[in-house]
Design an enzyme around this catalytic site. Structure first.
Site, PDB file in Angstrom:
ATOM      1  N   ARG A 226      -2.953   8.485   7.744  1.00 35.61           N
ATOM      2  CA  ARG A 226      -3.755   9.650   7.376  1.00 35.61           C
ATOM      3  C   ARG A 226      -2.891  10.903   7.546  1.00 35.61           C
ATOM      4  O   ARG A 226      -2.151  11.024   8.528  1.00 35.61           O
ATOM      5  CB  ARG A 226      -5.015   9.762   8.240  1.00 35.61           C
ATOM      6  CG  ARG A 226      -6.074   8.706   7.942  1.00 35.61           C
ATOM      7  CD  ARG A 226      -6.708   8.893   6.576  1.00 35.61           C
ATOM      8  NE  ARG A 226      -7.817   7.973   6.313  1.00 35.61           N
ATOM      9  CZ  ARG A 226      -7.695   6.815   5.700  1.00 35.61           C
ATOM     10  NH1 ARG A 226      -6.487   6.397   5.306  1.00 35.61           N
ATOM     11  NH2 ARG A 226      -8.758   6.051   5.472  1.00 35.61           N
ATOM     12  N   HIS A 274      -1.466   8.659  -2.265  1.00 32.95           N
ATOM     13  CA  HIS A 274      -2.429   7.860  -1.500  1.00 32.95           C
ATOM     14  C   HIS A 274      -2.697   6.510  -2.190  1.00 32.95           C
ATOM     15  O   HIS A 274      -3.849   6.130  -2.433  1.00 32.95           O
ATOM     16  CB  HIS A 274      -3.736   8.617  -1.308  1.00 32.95           C
ATOM     17  CG  HIS A 274      -4.512   8.169  -0.102  1.00 32.95           C
ATOM     18  ND1 HIS A 274      -5.214   9.019   0.706  1.00 32.95           N
ATOM     19  CD2 HIS A 274      -4.702   6.925   0.432  1.00 32.95           C
ATOM     20  CE1 HIS A 274      -5.812   8.340   1.681  1.00 32.95           C
ATOM     21  NE2 HIS A 274      -5.506   7.063   1.541  1.00 32.95           N
TER      22      HIS A 274
END
Length: 311
Positions: A226, A274
């Protein structure tokens, strides 16, 4: 009767999930964000980054399923309905994708592929000194399902591999560290650092100037966890000073990454949007189907998340 299943995501997999769940349960009342209808009928929500407060509006909701292996996107909603259980997927396909991502960038760094690509552009025949795999120590930060799989695969490739976690773990063939006391020792022996930690109040900003300074000089950093684990200014400073030789980043403090962010054009940074691991309905669905069966038969759920810890 509340028995509808709502797919709360802006991606295009809704019809795929409807087919899979229909094959398992027969005809179902399947809703999407654009066709929620009477929300009192919604029993189960399959969710990825739901709008704030939306899940709380489903007054007969009995189960929230995270469509990712992480749940920080759900816990960011301060209006989550109290007492509704949250479960996460366990997706072997996604786990495999994540370890592939880490191994790809680690090997690219380890074998100096970017330097050879530059030599090719210059038409230079320039062999570099080889670094023995035994002298390239890999550190995997986070020893959940993804971290354990990643660490084991690095060890199988011959890299001295260690892992760090919040609490003590034991893995065959992997040196393990844990807690605040073990963090500095773990970082000090990690020539390639792979971040796989969940985002919690304890891990936010954990990779700061102090953490990067603890790594061996010239270490390489891979973040597939993250973005908010990292303090961007600290990472950029470590790259500028040579403390870090490079970074492969799949996740960011702000997503999509703003067009003016220095990561886009930084000569030592590789950016991906991502994509290190994507939920695969084929491999993720068995656990979801099992939890729906357990919910409807009153049995204990699997892969349940504790909102207090974030995992």
């Amino acid at each position: 009767m509340a028995n509808a299943i709502a797919y709360i995501s802006r991606d295009t997999d809704g019809l795929h999930w409807k087919r899979i769940l229909s094959d398992a349960f027969g005809p179902i009342d399947f809703r999407t964000l654009d066709s929620l209808g009477d929300t009192a009928a919604i029993e189960i929500a399959l969710a990825w980054k739901p709008p704030r407060g939306l899940l709380a509006s489903f007054r007969n909701l009995k189960l929230i399923v995270s469509l990712g292996m992480g749940v920080d996107h759900l816990l960011a909603d301060d209006q989550l309905p109290e007492g509704v259980p949250i479960v996460r997927i366990m997706d072997d396909g996604l786990v495999g994708q994540m370890s592939e991502y880490a191994i790809y960038w680690a090997l690219r760094h380890h074998r100096d592929i970017d330097k050879y690509a530059e030599s090719q552009r210059k038409k230079e025949w320039k062999p570099l000194d080889f670094v023995d795999t035994l002298h390239r120590r890999v550190g995997v930060m986070g020893l959940g399902t993804i971290g354990q799989d990643t660490a084991k695969k690095f060890a199988m490739l011959g890299f001295p591999t260690a892992g760090w976690s919040r609490t003590a773990r034991t893995l065959d063939g992997i040196e393990t560290f844990h807690g605040a006391d073990g963090l500095q020792k773990f970082l000090a022996r990690s020539d390639i650092l792979v971040a796989v930690l969940p985002l919690t109040r304890n891990t936010r900003g954990l990779l700061d100037a102090k953490a990067f300074a603890a790594l061996p000089r010239g270490a390489y950093f891979i973040n597939m966890a993250r973005g908010p684990l990292v303090e961007d200014d600290a990472l950029l400073a470590a790259l500028a000073s040579g403390q870090l030789s490079g970074a492969a980043l799949d996740v960011f403090n702000q997503e999509p990454l703003p067009a003016d962010h220095p990561y886009w054009t930084h000569p030592k940074v590789h950016v991906t949007p991502h994509i290190a691991g994507a939920t695969n309905p084929r491999t993720a669905s068995p656990g979801i189907i099992e939890n729906i069966k357990r919910l409807r038969s009153g049995r204990e759920l699997i892969n349940r998340v504790d909102p207090r810890t974030g995992y």
